[in-house]
Design a protein around this motif. Structure first.
Motif, short mmCIF file in Angstrom:
data_model
loop_
_atom_site.label_atom_id
_atom_site.label_comp_id
_atom_site.label_asym_id
_atom_site.label_seq_id
_atom_site.Cartn_x
_atom_site.Cartn_y
_atom_site.Cartn_z
N HIS A 53 0.85 -1.19 0.00
CA HIS A 53 0.00 0.00 0.00
C HIS A 53 0.89 1.23 0.00
CE1 HIS A 53 -3.19 2.66 2.21
NE2 HIS A 53 -3.08 2.96 0.93
N THR A 87 -2.86 5.16 -2.79
CA THR A 87 -3.78 6.18 -2.30
C THR A 87 -3.10 7.53 -2.48
OG1 THR A 87 -4.71 4.69 -0.63
CG2 THR A 87 -5.10 7.05 -0.33
N GLN A 92 -4.94 8.49 9.60
CA GLN A 92 -5.51 7.15 9.49
C GLN A 92 -5.02 6.45 8.22
OE1 GLN A 92 -9.80 7.12 9.63
NE2 GLN A 92 -9.96 4.97 9.09
N ILE A 93 -4.86 7.23 7.15
CA ILE A 93 -4.40 6.66 5.87
C ILE A 93 -2.91 6.36 5.91
CG2 ILE A 93 -4.13 7.13 3.40
CD1 ILE A 93 -6.64 8.94 3.64
N THR A 94 -2.11 7.31 6.38
CA THR A 94 -0.65 7.09 6.39
C THR A 94 -0.25 5.98 7.36
OG1 THR A 94 -0.37 8.86 8.05
CG2 THR A 94 -0.11 9.46 5.72
N SER A 95 -1.02 5.80 8.42
CA SER A 95 -0.67 4.77 9.41
C SER A 95 -0.89 3.36 8.87
CB SER A 95 -1.48 4.96 10.70
OG SER A 95 -2.87 4.82 10.45
N GLN A 96 -1.59 3.26 7.74
CA GLN A 96 -1.81 1.95 7.10
C GLN A 96 -0.84 1.70 5.95
OE1 GLN A 96 -5.89 2.07 5.82
NE2 GLN A 96 -6.71 2.29 7.89
N ALA A 97 -0.01 2.69 5.63
CA ALA A 97 0.83 2.62 4.43
C ALA A 97 2.09 1.79 4.65
CB ALA A 97 1.23 4.03 4.01
N ASP A 98 2.43 1.00 3.62
CA ASP A 98 3.72 0.30 3.59
C ASP A 98 4.82 1.21 3.04
OD1 ASP A 98 2.59 -2.32 4.36
OD2 ASP A 98 1.63 -2.24 2.39
N LYS A 146 3.52 3.42 10.51
CA LYS A 146 3.66 2.14 11.21
C LYS A 146 5.10 1.66 11.14
CE LYS A 146 2.41 -0.91 7.31
NZ LYS A 146 1.45 -1.95 6.85
#
Length: 293
Positions: free
Chosen positions: A159, A189, A200-206, A224
């Motif tokens: 992601h 994204t 919320q979006i950046t915390s899910q990013a690889d 993360k």
């Protein structure tokens, strides 16, 4: 944590290009020729164009700097572009941005011959890039791809979150990272100034590619563990304690984010040096395409 060292990789690329140019010279062939058009006397633009000229000298390219006064009219600049388009000795050229307010930047970029558009800004080249066709990729996105490839960063199925939607970095990166191939094949994204819940979006990013231009925008609590960070931001921040009176700062809070990252670019020394290296690579490609259409 691995530093994505753009200074080292850009030097490697320049050495590779120089080796190609040395072969051309040995065979009695014409070497690549890059021209740069500078309108006005903006300090940052002068520094950047000067760096391009020195890089051309290092790899053995011919280079031409076209200086035009700040009062240059749009018509005068378009006439100069027409001359460069017709000059068979020049393989590629760039129009240094920003341009003075009396000149329509879009009209100027449209006037550049797409086969000499080594910046990759012409709509024809941008469209080919979007369709995954062979073309000139804008130098900064091209440099980011090269960094990811040379450091063997896995992008497949990841992601990727891009922060910023400029035509120069953000939007092309969103297209390139979603393309079939490597680097690419990621789920992208694209975020911008109107994006809600960006943390919320950046915390899910690889993978996060930030080209926002806001110093230290991306904080450690927004990412993360093991995230890959590409920091495109470069801003002068006043600092009286520094001899120059300022420091160069990226979009990312490097000190804290780097503790969580698996790969990260520094600022300066990350993406910045790659831009000029890939401009040279595009010029070499332009020379080869003109020789073997």
């Amino acid at each position: 944590m691995t530093i994505l060292d753009g200074k080292k990789i850009s030097n490697d690329i320049k050495n590779e290009i120089k080796a190609e140019v040395d072969k051309m010279k040995a065979n009695g062939e014409k070497v690549p020729h890059l021209a740069a058009v500078l309108v006005g006397d903006d300090g940052a633009s002068l520094t950047y164009v000067g760096s391009k000229v020195r890089s051309c000298e290092r790899v053995g390219f011919e280079s031409t700097m076209v200086r035009m006064p700040h009062t240059t009219s749009e018509l005068e600049l378009l006439k100069k572009i027409k001359e460069l388009n017709k000059n068979d000795d020049i393989d590629g050229f760039i129009i240094q941005l920003p341009l003075p307010p009396q000149i329509d930047t879009q009209k100027v970029l449209l006037a550049v011959d797409p086969s000499k558009d080594v910046d990759g800004f012409h709509p024809e080249n941008f469209g080919k890039m979007a369709l995954d066709m062979s073309t000139f990729i804008p130098a900064t996105p091209f440099g980011i791809l090269e960094l990811l490839e040379r450091y063997d960063v896995d992008t497949k199925g990841k992601h990727t979150v891009v922060i910023g939607r400029s035509h120069i970095v953000g939007r092309p990166m969103s297209i390139l990272m979603s393309r079939k191939g490597w680097p690419g094949n990621s789920t992208v994204t694209l975020t911008h100034s109107n994006t809600k819940n960006i943390t919320q979006i950046t915390s899910q990013a690889d993978i996060i590619i930030s080209a926002l231009g806001v110093p230290n925008f991306l904080k450690a609590e927004m990412v993360k563990d093991d995230v890959v960070i590409i920091d495109v931001g470069i801003t002068r921040v006043e600092d009286d304690s520094h001899p120059k009176g300022y420091v160069i700062t990226g979009d990312v809070d490097f000190e804290n984010v780097s503790k969580k990252a698996s790969f990260i670019t520094p600022v300066p020394g990350g993406v910045g040096p790659m831009t000029i290296a890939m401009l040279l690579k595009n010029t070499l490609l332009a020379r080869e395409q003109r020789r073997n259409p």
